[in-house]
Write a protein that holds these residues in place. Structure first.
Motif, PDB file in Angstrom:
ATOM      1  N   ARG A 122       0.951  -1.318   0.194  1.00  0.00           N
ATOM      2  CA  ARG A 122      -0.046  -0.104  -0.115  1.00  0.00           C
ATOM      3  C   ARG A 122       0.900   1.219  -0.040  1.00  0.00           C
ATOM      4  O   ARG A 122       2.132   1.523   0.787  1.00  0.00           O
ATOM      5  CB  ARG A 122      -0.782  -0.132   1.250  1.00  0.00           C
ATOM      6  CG  ARG A 122      -1.577   1.369   1.420  1.00  0.00           C
ATOM      7  CD  ARG A 122      -2.296   1.138   2.732  1.00  0.00           C
ATOM      8  NE  ARG A 122      -2.753   2.548   3.371  1.00  0.00           N
ATOM      9  CZ  ARG A 122      -4.010   2.898   3.128  1.00  0.00           C
ATOM     10  NH1 ARG A 122      -4.847   2.163   2.459  1.00  0.00           N
ATOM     11  NH2 ARG A 122      -4.332   4.229   3.661  1.00  0.00           N
ATOM     12  N   GLN A 124       1.562   4.177   1.373  1.00  0.00           N
ATOM     13  CA  GLN A 124       1.160   4.703   2.794  1.00  0.00           C
ATOM     14  C   GLN A 124       1.418   6.262   2.616  1.00  0.00           C
ATOM     15  O   GLN A 124       0.414   7.033   3.268  1.00  0.00           O
ATOM     16  CB  GLN A 124       1.985   4.079   4.010  1.00  0.00           C
ATOM     17  CG  GLN A 124       1.458   4.549   5.308  1.00  0.00           C
ATOM     18  CD  GLN A 124       0.233   3.547   5.414  1.00  0.00           C
ATOM     19  OE1 GLN A 124      -0.149   2.726   4.860  1.00  0.00           O
ATOM     20  NE2 GLN A 124      -0.396   3.795   6.518  1.00  0.00           N
ATOM     21  N   PHE A 125       2.340   6.687   2.261  1.00  0.00           N
ATOM     22  CA  PHE A 125       2.500   8.193   2.390  1.00  0.00           C
ATOM     23  C   PHE A 125       3.808   8.680   1.284  1.00  0.00           C
ATOM     24  O   PHE A 125       4.639   7.752   0.958  1.00  0.00           O
ATOM     25  CB  PHE A 125       2.942   8.582   3.863  1.00  0.00           C
ATOM     26  CG  PHE A 125       4.045   8.154   4.437  1.00  0.00           C
ATOM     27  CD1 PHE A 125       5.178   8.755   4.456  1.00  0.00           C
ATOM     28  CD2 PHE A 125       3.981   7.268   5.337  1.00  0.00           C
ATOM     29  CE1 PHE A 125       6.304   8.068   5.173  1.00  0.00           C
ATOM     30  CE2 PHE A 125       4.823   6.663   6.075  1.00  0.00           C
ATOM     31  CZ  PHE A 125       6.111   7.177   6.013  1.00  0.00           C
ATOM     32  N   TYR A 169       6.523   5.434  -0.079  1.00  0.00           N
ATOM     33  CA  TYR A 169       6.697   4.519   1.018  1.00  0.00           C
ATOM     34  C   TYR A 169       5.692   3.380   1.170  1.00  0.00           C
ATOM     35  O   TYR A 169       4.660   3.743   1.019  1.00  0.00           O
ATOM     36  CB  TYR A 169       6.673   5.184   2.423  1.00  0.00           C
ATOM     37  CG  TYR A 169       7.912   6.116   2.779  1.00  0.00           C
ATOM     38  CD1 TYR A 169       8.898   6.017   3.508  1.00  0.00           C
ATOM     39  CD2 TYR A 169       7.873   7.427   1.906  1.00  0.00           C
ATOM     40  CE1 TYR A 169       9.838   6.805   3.592  1.00  0.00           C
ATOM     41  CE2 TYR A 169       8.904   8.306   2.075  1.00  0.00           C
ATOM     42  CZ  TYR A 169       9.951   8.104   3.042  1.00  0.00           C
ATOM     43  OH  TYR A 169      11.064   8.815   3.303  1.00  0.00           O
ATOM     44  N   PHE A 171       3.912   0.049   2.437  1.00  0.00           N
ATOM     45  CA  PHE A 171       3.536  -0.680   3.714  1.00  0.00           C
ATOM     46  C   PHE A 171       2.782  -1.820   3.347  1.00  0.00           C
ATOM     47  O   PHE A 171       2.178  -1.927   2.243  1.00  0.00           O
ATOM     48  CB  PHE A 171       2.684   0.343   4.645  1.00  0.00           C
ATOM     49  CG  PHE A 171       3.441   1.250   5.547  1.00  0.00           C
ATOM     50  CD1 PHE A 171       3.729   1.186   6.892  1.00  0.00           C
ATOM     51  CD2 PHE A 171       4.084   2.033   4.976  1.00  0.00           C
ATOM     52  CE1 PHE A 171       4.050   2.011   7.629  1.00  0.00           C
ATOM     53  CE2 PHE A 171       4.999   2.935   5.795  1.00  0.00           C
ATOM     54  CZ  PHE A 171       4.955   2.936   6.923  1.00  0.00           C
ATOM     55  N   GLN A 172       2.886  -2.968   4.152  1.00  0.00           N
ATOM     56  CA  GLN A 172       2.077  -4.133   3.924  1.00  0.00           C
ATOM     57  C   GLN A 172       1.568  -4.658   5.424  1.00  0.00           C
ATOM     58  O   GLN A 172       2.348  -4.828   6.223  1.00  0.00           O
ATOM     59  CB  GLN A 172       3.108  -5.275   3.469  1.00  0.00           C
ATOM     60  CG  GLN A 172       2.306  -6.299   2.577  1.00  0.00           C
ATOM     61  CD  GLN A 172       3.396  -7.338   1.887  1.00  0.00           C
ATOM     62  OE1 GLN A 172       4.587  -7.575   2.595  1.00  0.00           O
ATOM     63  NE2 GLN A 172       3.338  -7.551   0.833  1.00  0.00           N
ATOM     64  N   GLY A 174      -0.084  -2.868   7.533  1.00  0.00           N
ATOM     65  CA  GLY A 174       0.311  -2.025   8.352  1.00  0.00           C
ATOM     66  C   GLY A 174       1.535  -1.742   8.835  1.00  0.00           C
ATOM     67  O   GLY A 174       1.913  -0.838   9.712  1.00  0.00           O
ATOM     68  N   GLU A 175       2.567  -2.646   8.315  1.00  0.00           N
ATOM     69  CA  GLU A 175       3.955  -2.418   8.540  1.00  0.00           C
ATOM     70  C   GLU A 175       4.735  -1.803   7.435  1.00  0.00           C
ATOM     71  O   GLU A 175       4.552  -2.169   6.341  1.00  0.00           O
ATOM     72  CB  GLU A 175       4.460  -3.632   9.166  1.00  0.00           C
ATOM     73  CG  GLU A 175       3.639  -4.436  10.336  1.00  0.00           C
ATOM     74  CD  GLU A 175       4.382  -5.598  10.967  1.00  0.00           C
ATOM     75  OE1 GLU A 175       5.343  -6.130  10.213  1.00  0.00           O
ATOM     76  OE2 GLU A 175       3.716  -6.130  11.954  1.00  0.00           O
ATOM     77  N   ASP A 176       5.728  -1.144   7.866  1.00  0.00           N
ATOM     78  CA  ASP A 176       6.767  -0.718   6.765  1.00  0.00           C
ATOM     79  C   ASP A 176       7.547  -1.746   6.191  1.00  0.00           C
ATOM     80  O   ASP A 176       7.921  -2.434   6.953  1.00  0.00           O
ATOM     81  CB  ASP A 176       7.524   0.455   7.621  1.00  0.00           C
ATOM     82  CG  ASP A 176       8.512   1.317   6.584  1.00  0.00           C
ATOM     83  OD1 ASP A 176       8.443   0.940   5.444  1.00  0.00           O
ATOM     84  OD2 ASP A 176       9.004   2.129   6.952  1.00  0.00           O
ATOM     85  N   HIS A 215      -2.921   8.467  -2.451  1.00  0.00           N
ATOM     86  CA  HIS A 215      -2.835   7.863  -1.187  1.00  0.00           C
ATOM     87  C   HIS A 215      -3.641   6.614  -0.945  1.00  0.00           C
ATOM     88  O   HIS A 215      -4.671   6.484  -1.347  1.00  0.00           O
ATOM     89  CB  HIS A 215      -3.043   8.808  -0.022  1.00  0.00           C
ATOM     90  CG  HIS A 215      -3.128   8.274   1.281  1.00  0.00           C
ATOM     91  ND1 HIS A 215      -1.834   7.936   1.831  1.00  0.00           N
ATOM     92  CD2 HIS A 215      -3.971   7.621   2.038  1.00  0.00           C
ATOM     93  CE1 HIS A 215      -2.026   7.717   3.089  1.00  0.00           C
ATOM     94  NE2 HIS A 215      -3.567   7.441   3.328  1.00  0.00           N
ATOM     95  N   GLY A 216      -2.809   5.546  -0.637  1.00  0.00           N
ATOM     96  CA  GLY A 216      -3.444   4.084  -0.216  1.00  0.00           C
ATOM     97  C   GLY A 216      -3.729   3.453  -1.724  1.00  0.00           C
ATOM     98  O   GLY A 216      -4.276   2.249  -1.331  1.00  0.00           O
ATOM     99  N   ASP A 218      -2.710   0.501  -4.469  1.00  0.00           N
ATOM    100  CA  ASP A 218      -1.867  -0.468  -4.510  1.00  0.00           C
ATOM    101  C   ASP A 218      -0.560  -0.215  -5.421  1.00  0.00           C
ATOM    102  O   ASP A 218      -0.757   0.202  -6.339  1.00  0.00           O
ATOM    103  CB  ASP A 218      -2.370  -1.741  -5.095  1.00  0.00           C
ATOM    104  CG  ASP A 218      -3.449  -2.094  -4.339  1.00  0.00           C
ATOM    105  OD1 ASP A 218      -3.541  -2.158  -2.974  1.00  0.00           O
ATOM    106  OD2 ASP A 218      -4.581  -3.209  -4.844  1.00  0.00           O
TER     107      ASP A 218
END
Length: 234
Positions: A122, A124-125, A169, A171-172, A174-176, A215-216, A218
């Motif tokens: 994802r 993330q930012f 950045y 994330f998968q 919720g984790e970096d 943002h967000g 895939d």
């Protein structure tokens, strides 16, 4: 009858002919070299950028193959949602899906063998002129990077920072993932497998993708089946 005088004359003539021939060849070679077409001019969007916090130099003509230039193409995955980013590491290409019909395509450099990452993440930012915070796993391999560790606050943005002008950045769950899509690629490194896993772009392209990215969305990175081109740059 061949007299001494006529023999001398013929010898001189032969010598003159031998001297003249290389000059003709030299002219031919020079003409051949001059006939080589100059490299195609880079698109205007690869020119120098002077309105950023740090200057971004122009990409020199002939330093990047045309197939790696940023360009709009047909969307290879029309079923995917707008904003999806797809990376094909073996083709050294990144696609930003604009619509069911069209995508923006960029040339990239990718992770060297043993350092590459694949999967669906994802976005993330995003960051403009990000700091480079070296993960502990990299410091274990390269202790000289300790001053730029997460604990030490990382490397200041600007020239010399390998993250370049922009970073996305990933994330998968919720984790970096610690993998990024970022600028800082050199023209000679573009289209190669040379980094420690991240997807690197020319700064001009990283800025363009940053401004388009959603943002967000895939981010899909296909697994690589090719060998690396070189040891990782960092």
């Amino acid at each position: 009858m061949l007299t001494r005088r006529s023999f001398t004359f013929l010898s001189l003539a032969s010598g003159l002919t031998a001297c003249v021939q290389p000059q003709d060849n030299a002219v031919t070679r020079a003409e051949s070299v001059s006939a080589v077409p100059p490299p195609p001019p880079m698109p205007e969007f690869y020119g120098a950028i002077t309105d950023e916090p740090f200057p971004i130099p122009a990409i020199p003509p002939g330093s990047v193959r045309p197939e790696l230039w940023r360009q709009e193409v047909a969307n290879p995955w029309p079923e995917r949602v707008r904003g999806t980013i797809v990376v094909d590491p073996d083709a050294r290409l990144l696609f930003f899906l604009q619509s069911p019909d069209r995508a923006m395509r960029y040339g990239v450099s990718v992770g060297a063998q043993g350092f590459s990452w694949s999967g669906t993440a994802r976005l993330q930012f995003r960051r403009e002129w990000p700091r480079w915070k070296v993960p502990d796993s990299m410091i274990e391999r390269q202790p000289e990077l300790e001053p730029y560790s997460v604990a030490n606050g990382g490397m200041d943005p600007g020239p010399g920072n390998p993250m370049g002008a922009r970073a996305l950045y990933l994330f998968q769950n919720g984790e970096d993932t610690l993998y990024r899509i970022h600028g800082g690629a050199t023209p000679e490194g573009l289209g190669r497998a040379v980094s420690s896993g991240c997807i690197r772009m020319l700064d001009q392209d990283a800025i363009d993708l940053h401004d388009r990215a959603i943002h967000g969305a895939d981010v899909i990175v296909f697994p690589s089946i090719q060998a690396s081109d070189a040891p990782p740059l960092y």
